[in-house]
Design a protein around this motif. Sequence first.
Motif, short mmCIF file in Angstrom:
data_model
loop_
_atom_site.label_atom_id
_atom_site.label_comp_id
_atom_site.label_asym_id
_atom_site.label_seq_id
_atom_site.Cartn_x
_atom_site.Cartn_y
_atom_site.Cartn_z
N PRO A 167 2.58 -8.47 -16.27
CA PRO A 167 3.84 -7.72 -16.35
C PRO A 167 3.55 -6.26 -16.67
O PRO A 167 2.74 -5.95 -17.53
CB PRO A 167 4.59 -8.42 -17.49
CG PRO A 167 3.52 -9.04 -18.32
CD PRO A 167 2.39 -9.37 -17.41
N GLN A 168 4.22 -5.34 -15.96
CA GLN A 168 3.93 -3.91 -16.08
C GLN A 168 5.22 -3.12 -16.26
O GLN A 168 5.96 -2.88 -15.31
CB GLN A 168 3.20 -3.42 -14.83
CG GLN A 168 1.85 -4.07 -14.59
CD GLN A 168 1.36 -3.77 -13.18
OE1 GLN A 168 1.56 -4.56 -12.28
NE2 GLN A 168 0.74 -2.62 -12.99
N THR A 169 5.47 -2.69 -17.48
CA THR A 169 6.63 -1.83 -17.72
C THR A 169 6.38 -0.43 -17.18
O THR A 169 7.34 0.30 -16.90
CB THR A 169 6.98 -1.76 -19.21
OG1 THR A 169 5.81 -1.39 -19.95
CG2 THR A 169 7.48 -3.10 -19.72
N LEU A 170 5.11 -0.03 -17.04
CA LEU A 170 4.79 1.31 -16.54
C LEU A 170 5.39 1.53 -15.15
O LEU A 170 5.82 2.64 -14.80
CB LEU A 170 3.28 1.52 -16.48
CG LEU A 170 2.83 2.93 -16.08
CD1 LEU A 170 3.17 3.93 -17.17
CD2 LEU A 170 1.34 2.97 -15.78
N LEU A 171 5.46 0.48 -14.35
CA LEU A 171 6.01 0.62 -13.00
C LEU A 171 7.47 1.07 -13.03
O LEU A 171 7.93 1.74 -12.11
CB LEU A 171 5.88 -0.69 -12.23
CG LEU A 171 4.47 -1.24 -12.02
CD1 LEU A 171 4.52 -2.51 -11.18
CD2 LEU A 171 3.55 -0.20 -11.40
N SER A 172 8.17 0.73 -14.11
CA SER A 172 9.59 1.09 -14.19
C SER A 172 9.80 2.59 -14.34
O SER A 172 10.92 3.08 -14.14
CB SER A 172 10.26 0.35 -15.35
OG SER A 172 9.76 0.82 -16.60
N LEU A 173 8.74 3.34 -14.67
CA LEU A 173 8.86 4.80 -14.73
C LEU A 173 9.07 5.39 -13.34
O LEU A 173 9.43 6.56 -13.20
CB LEU A 173 7.62 5.41 -15.37
CG LEU A 173 7.34 5.05 -16.83
CD1 LEU A 173 6.07 5.74 -17.31
CD2 LEU A 173 8.51 5.41 -17.73
N PHE A 174 8.85 4.58 -12.32
CA PHE A 174 8.98 5.04 -10.94
C PHE A 174 10.02 4.20 -10.19
O PHE A 174 9.86 3.89 -9.01
CB PHE A 174 7.61 4.98 -10.25
CG PHE A 174 6.56 5.75 -11.01
CD1 PHE A 174 6.44 7.12 -10.86
CD2 PHE A 174 5.73 5.10 -11.91
CE1 PHE A 174 5.49 7.84 -11.58
CE2 PHE A 174 4.79 5.81 -12.64
CZ PHE A 174 4.66 7.18 -12.48
N ALA A 175 11.09 3.87 -10.90
CA ALA A 175 12.15 3.04 -10.32
C ALA A 175 12.76 3.71 -9.10
O ALA A 175 13.02 3.06 -8.08
CB ALA A 175 13.22 2.75 -11.37
N GLY A 176 13.02 5.00 -9.18
CA GLY A 176 13.61 5.72 -8.06
C GLY A 176 12.69 5.71 -6.85
O GLY A 176 13.16 5.54 -5.71
N THR A 177 11.41 5.88 -7.07
CA THR A 177 10.43 5.83 -5.98
C THR A 177 10.43 4.46 -5.34
O THR A 177 10.40 4.33 -4.10
CB THR A 177 9.02 6.17 -6.52
OG1 THR A 177 9.02 7.50 -7.05
CG2 THR A 177 7.98 6.07 -5.42
N ALA A 178 10.45 3.41 -6.15
CA ALA A 178 10.46 2.05 -5.62
C ALA A 178 11.70 1.79 -4.78
O ALA A 178 11.61 1.21 -3.69
CB ALA A 178 10.38 1.04 -6.77
N ASP B 105 0.83 -1.21 0.00
CA ASP B 105 0.00 0.00 0.00
C ASP B 105 0.87 1.26 0.00
O ASP B 105 0.57 2.23 -0.71
CB ASP B 105 -0.92 0.00 1.22
CG ASP B 105 -1.92 -1.14 1.21
OD1 ASP B 105 -2.13 -1.74 0.13
OD2 ASP B 105 -2.49 -1.44 2.27
N LYS B 106 1.93 1.26 0.79
CA LYS B 106 2.83 2.41 0.85
C LYS B 106 3.49 2.66 -0.50
O LYS B 106 3.62 3.81 -0.95
CB LYS B 106 3.88 2.18 1.92
CG LYS B 106 4.85 3.33 2.11
CD LYS B 106 5.87 3.03 3.20
CE LYS B 106 6.87 4.17 3.38
NZ LYS B 106 7.87 3.86 4.44
N LEU B 107 3.89 1.58 -1.16
CA LEU B 107 4.52 1.70 -2.48
C LEU B 107 3.55 2.26 -3.50
O LEU B 107 3.89 3.14 -4.29
CB LEU B 107 5.03 0.33 -2.93
CG LEU B 107 5.69 0.25 -4.30
CD1 LEU B 107 6.94 1.13 -4.36
CD2 LEU B 107 6.04 -1.19 -4.65
N SER B 108 2.31 1.76 -3.49
CA SER B 108 1.29 2.26 -4.42
C SER B 108 1.05 3.74 -4.20
O SER B 108 1.00 4.52 -5.16
CB SER B 108 -0.01 1.47 -4.23
OG SER B 108 -1.05 2.02 -5.01
N GLN B 109 0.88 4.15 -2.96
CA GLN B 109 0.63 5.56 -2.66
C GLN B 109 1.79 6.44 -3.11
O GLN B 109 1.58 7.54 -3.63
CB GLN B 109 0.37 5.72 -1.16
CG GLN B 109 -0.93 5.10 -0.69
CD GLN B 109 -1.00 4.89 0.81
OE1 GLN B 109 -0.11 5.33 1.55
NE2 GLN B 109 -2.02 4.20 1.28
N ALA B 110 3.01 5.96 -2.92
CA ALA B 110 4.18 6.75 -3.32
C ALA B 110 4.25 6.88 -4.84
O ALA B 110 4.59 7.96 -5.37
CB ALA B 110 5.45 6.10 -2.79
#
Length: 225
Positions: A169-180, A60-65
């Motif tokens: 599989p979601q490449t869109l998540l990689s746009l937020f690599a720094g956040t992750a 949940d924290k990761l999603s919100q970020a």
Amino acid sequence: MPETRLFHDVVRSRRSARSFLPDPVSDALLRAVLDDARYAPSNSNVQPWVVHIASGATRDKLSQAMLAAAAEERFTPDFPFNYDDLYGVYRQRQQAQGAAYFQAAGIARDAAEQRRFAIMRNLEFFGAPSVALLFMAPVYETVRVAGDVGMYGQTFLLSLAAHGLAGVPQTLLSLFAGTAREVLGVDPALKMLFGISFGYREPGNPVNTFALDKAPISETVTFHR
């Protein structure tokens, strides 16, 4: 040959789910999937994948970020990603997939706000209880590492399907690599390639069952004899 038939069924029945039940995946079942995935091939058996799985409060924290980063347009990809680079049949396939998804979701072509909301569902992991983020260890040339991590991801996805689970599989998540990396405390030397949201698919939802055409062998394979 039952083993061959089993694989035939799994690989053809696997579908990327985009709506999940909230039910968590048990530790035992998840470990069984991961135990399969670790047998993925890699160049010289280097196994350059580093996987971080977020569930529960951390998920949940990761999603919100990620949602907050998207709202502020704080994109931190490790590698370029732009659909505008697609051309010809590759562009056609991408557009066909998008059209099929939005049609299954009941979203009209001109419904810009609904489409934006549907895209942001990526950052909510489509309601899945867990997400696996696949990072690349800096062990040799990047493209080869990406190939190895891709083979791991496919093995993970097929194992999910074989165990009655679903993933996307979601490449869109990689746009937020720094956040992750910030949320999960990941070593900055590890570069994120993509993520896989997974869990139990929501039955009856058309976004989980729409069909996609796969190119025939004649379009993608050349035989030399």
